[in-house]
Design a protein around this motif. Sequence first.
Motif, short mmCIF file in Angstrom:
data_model
loop_
_atom_site.label_atom_id
_atom_site.label_comp_id
_atom_site.label_asym_id
_atom_site.label_seq_id
_atom_site.Cartn_x
_atom_site.Cartn_y
_atom_site.Cartn_z
N LYS A 95 0.81 -0.99 -0.07
CA LYS A 95 0.03 0.08 0.13
C LYS A 95 0.84 1.21 0.11
O LYS A 95 0.60 2.22 -0.52
CB LYS A 95 -0.87 0.03 0.99
CG LYS A 95 -1.73 1.21 1.25
CD LYS A 95 -2.60 1.18 2.63
CE LYS A 95 -3.41 2.83 2.80
NZ LYS A 95 -4.05 2.65 3.83
N ILE A 132 1.03 4.24 -2.55
CA ILE A 132 0.70 5.61 -2.32
C ILE A 132 2.02 6.60 -2.72
O ILE A 132 1.55 7.63 -3.37
CB ILE A 132 0.72 5.99 -0.66
CG1 ILE A 132 -0.73 5.40 -0.14
CG2 ILE A 132 0.68 7.09 -0.26
CD1 ILE A 132 -0.78 5.05 1.14
N LEU A 190 1.23 7.10 -6.66
CA LEU A 190 0.03 8.11 -6.61
C LEU A 190 0.51 9.37 -6.41
O LEU A 190 0.09 10.58 -7.11
CB LEU A 190 -0.89 7.73 -5.62
CG LEU A 190 -2.19 8.54 -5.87
CD1 LEU A 190 -2.93 8.20 -7.08
CD2 LEU A 190 -3.39 8.07 -4.51
N ASP A 191 1.27 9.82 -5.40
CA ASP A 191 2.02 11.02 -5.20
C ASP A 191 2.79 11.47 -6.48
O ASP A 191 2.61 12.55 -6.86
CB ASP A 191 2.93 10.97 -4.17
CG ASP A 191 2.16 10.95 -2.61
OD1 ASP A 191 0.88 11.14 -2.79
OD2 ASP A 191 2.79 10.54 -1.76
N ARG A 207 0.34 12.33 -9.32
CA ARG A 207 -0.25 13.92 -9.15
C ARG A 207 0.71 14.94 -9.52
O ARG A 207 0.09 15.72 -10.08
CB ARG A 207 -0.60 13.91 -7.46
CG ARG A 207 -1.64 13.02 -7.03
CD ARG A 207 -2.07 13.59 -5.49
NE ARG A 207 -3.37 12.73 -5.39
CZ ARG A 207 -3.15 11.97 -4.16
NH1 ARG A 207 -1.98 11.42 -3.70
NH2 ARG A 207 -4.18 11.12 -3.76
N TYR A 250 -5.29 10.60 -15.56
CA TYR A 250 -6.39 10.49 -14.48
C TYR A 250 -6.81 9.23 -14.53
O TYR A 250 -7.07 8.66 -13.58
CB TYR A 250 -7.49 11.42 -14.99
CG TYR A 250 -7.52 13.15 -14.19
CD1 TYR A 250 -7.45 13.11 -13.05
CD2 TYR A 250 -7.39 14.07 -15.46
CE1 TYR A 250 -7.24 14.31 -12.63
CE2 TYR A 250 -7.18 15.30 -14.76
CZ TYR A 250 -7.20 15.45 -13.29
OH TYR A 250 -7.03 16.87 -12.80
N LYS A 266 -4.54 7.32 -12.58
CA LYS A 266 -4.79 7.85 -10.93
C LYS A 266 -5.98 6.97 -10.42
O LYS A 266 -5.68 6.49 -9.13
CB LYS A 266 -5.02 9.13 -10.89
CG LYS A 266 -5.30 9.69 -9.60
CD LYS A 266 -5.58 11.32 -9.37
CE LYS A 266 -5.89 12.00 -8.34
NZ LYS A 266 -7.34 11.64 -7.67
N GLN A 267 -6.99 6.66 -11.15
CA GLN A 267 -8.03 6.12 -10.54
C GLN A 267 -7.81 4.65 -10.34
O GLN A 267 -8.32 4.10 -9.36
CB GLN A 267 -9.25 6.23 -11.68
CG GLN A 267 -10.66 5.39 -11.27
CD GLN A 267 -11.71 5.68 -12.18
OE1 GLN A 267 -11.46 5.81 -13.43
NE2 GLN A 267 -12.76 5.43 -11.75
N GLU A 299 -6.00 4.38 -7.19
CA GLU A 299 -6.92 4.54 -5.81
C GLU A 299 -7.60 3.30 -5.68
O GLU A 299 -7.60 3.07 -4.70
CB GLU A 299 -7.72 5.75 -6.31
CG GLU A 299 -7.09 7.16 -6.17
CD GLU A 299 -7.75 8.47 -6.65
OE1 GLU A 299 -7.20 9.45 -6.38
OE2 GLU A 299 -8.96 8.03 -7.09
N ILE A 319 -5.46 0.71 -4.19
CA ILE A 319 -5.27 1.23 -2.87
C ILE A 319 -6.58 0.80 -1.77
O ILE A 319 -6.33 0.22 -0.68
CB ILE A 319 -4.91 2.68 -2.56
CG1 ILE A 319 -3.50 2.94 -3.00
CG2 ILE A 319 -4.78 3.05 -1.11
CD1 ILE A 319 -3.17 4.32 -3.07
N ASP A 320 -7.59 1.06 -2.30
CA ASP A 320 -8.90 0.51 -1.68
C ASP A 320 -8.80 -0.76 -1.60
O ASP A 320 -9.44 -1.21 -0.49
CB ASP A 320 -10.07 1.01 -2.49
CG ASP A 320 -10.09 2.73 -2.40
OD1 ASP A 320 -9.72 3.25 -1.62
OD2 ASP A 320 -10.89 3.29 -3.56
N ASP A 341 -6.66 -1.85 1.32
CA ASP A 341 -7.40 -1.44 2.47
C ASP A 341 -8.37 -2.29 2.96
O ASP A 341 -8.43 -2.64 4.06
CB ASP A 341 -7.91 0.01 2.53
CG ASP A 341 -6.99 1.15 2.61
OD1 ASP A 341 -5.90 0.88 3.06
OD2 ASP A 341 -7.23 2.22 1.83
#
Length: 294
Positions: A76, A80, A83-84, A87, A153, A156-157, A160, A163-164, A167
């Motif tokens: 994870k 992350i 993902l940074d 961005r 984008y 990015k999705q 995310e 990562i979900d 989690d």
Amino acid sequence: MKKYIFSTLMLVALFIGCSGNGDKAFYGSGTIEATEVLISSEATGRVTNMLVKEGQYIEKGSVIAVLDSDKVFLQKQQLIAGLDELRLNIKNAQRSIDVAKDNLQNTEKKYQRIKALLAENSTTQQQFDDIETAYLTAQKQYENAKTSLEILYSKKQQLELKIDLLDRQLQDFCIISPLEGIVIDKLLEEGEMAVAGMSVANIADMKKMRFKFYVPDDELLKIKIGAKVRIFAGSKNSKEFVGHVSWISPKAEFTPKNVQTKEARADLVYAVKVLIDNPEGELKIGMPADVYLD
């Protein structure tokens, strides 16, 4: 002979006295049961903390055990970090769109001006062809910049969502009881390996107990789903509990083998289940009980 008659009369009197309705009440015997749930692990990992003990009462949502989740946690963190970085790339892509848009607007102005001059024969065809090519190129650059941003984008999705998912997997490393009850069996200890699908503990719901008895076919019509019954549990100084018939077997079966006589075991009977509220936890698993149906 007198002793036999006396014993028989005592049994009949006991039956009538307890039922309160003479031959209108049906009598059955059995043992108290509880709904037991095997709590399984949804993840694979070593047990780092076992937080319950056998015989312990736990609330719904209580943590039973915690598994080692370091590898998933590091995965994870890696996502992350990605993902940074993504961005930052999105910010650069947005700047590229702004530059491409400004270039397109400026080139379009030049194109319109030279196009008007060509109509007045105030410029050459070569100049017009050059600006037209530059204008078309600026349009493509602007469209490509927007497409690049859309791709970022989309990535990015995807990150995310990954990562979900991690989690959700991290939540699986924390094994939680879905019900309130008593821990009947603890099936793993700290340091042991849990595998996805492996049972970790056995929890019994002691608030709603079950009782099963058997009815001969000539008594079956006296019993209906939802009928109120009286349960007397325990061997001495039995306390009365109220239950309701929840299920009646649709087919007959031979009397279970734990019945003492061979003749009785040969009879066909119907199984009947009763649900009993046990808010104070007075009824225990395996407790002998008698049932009376008015």
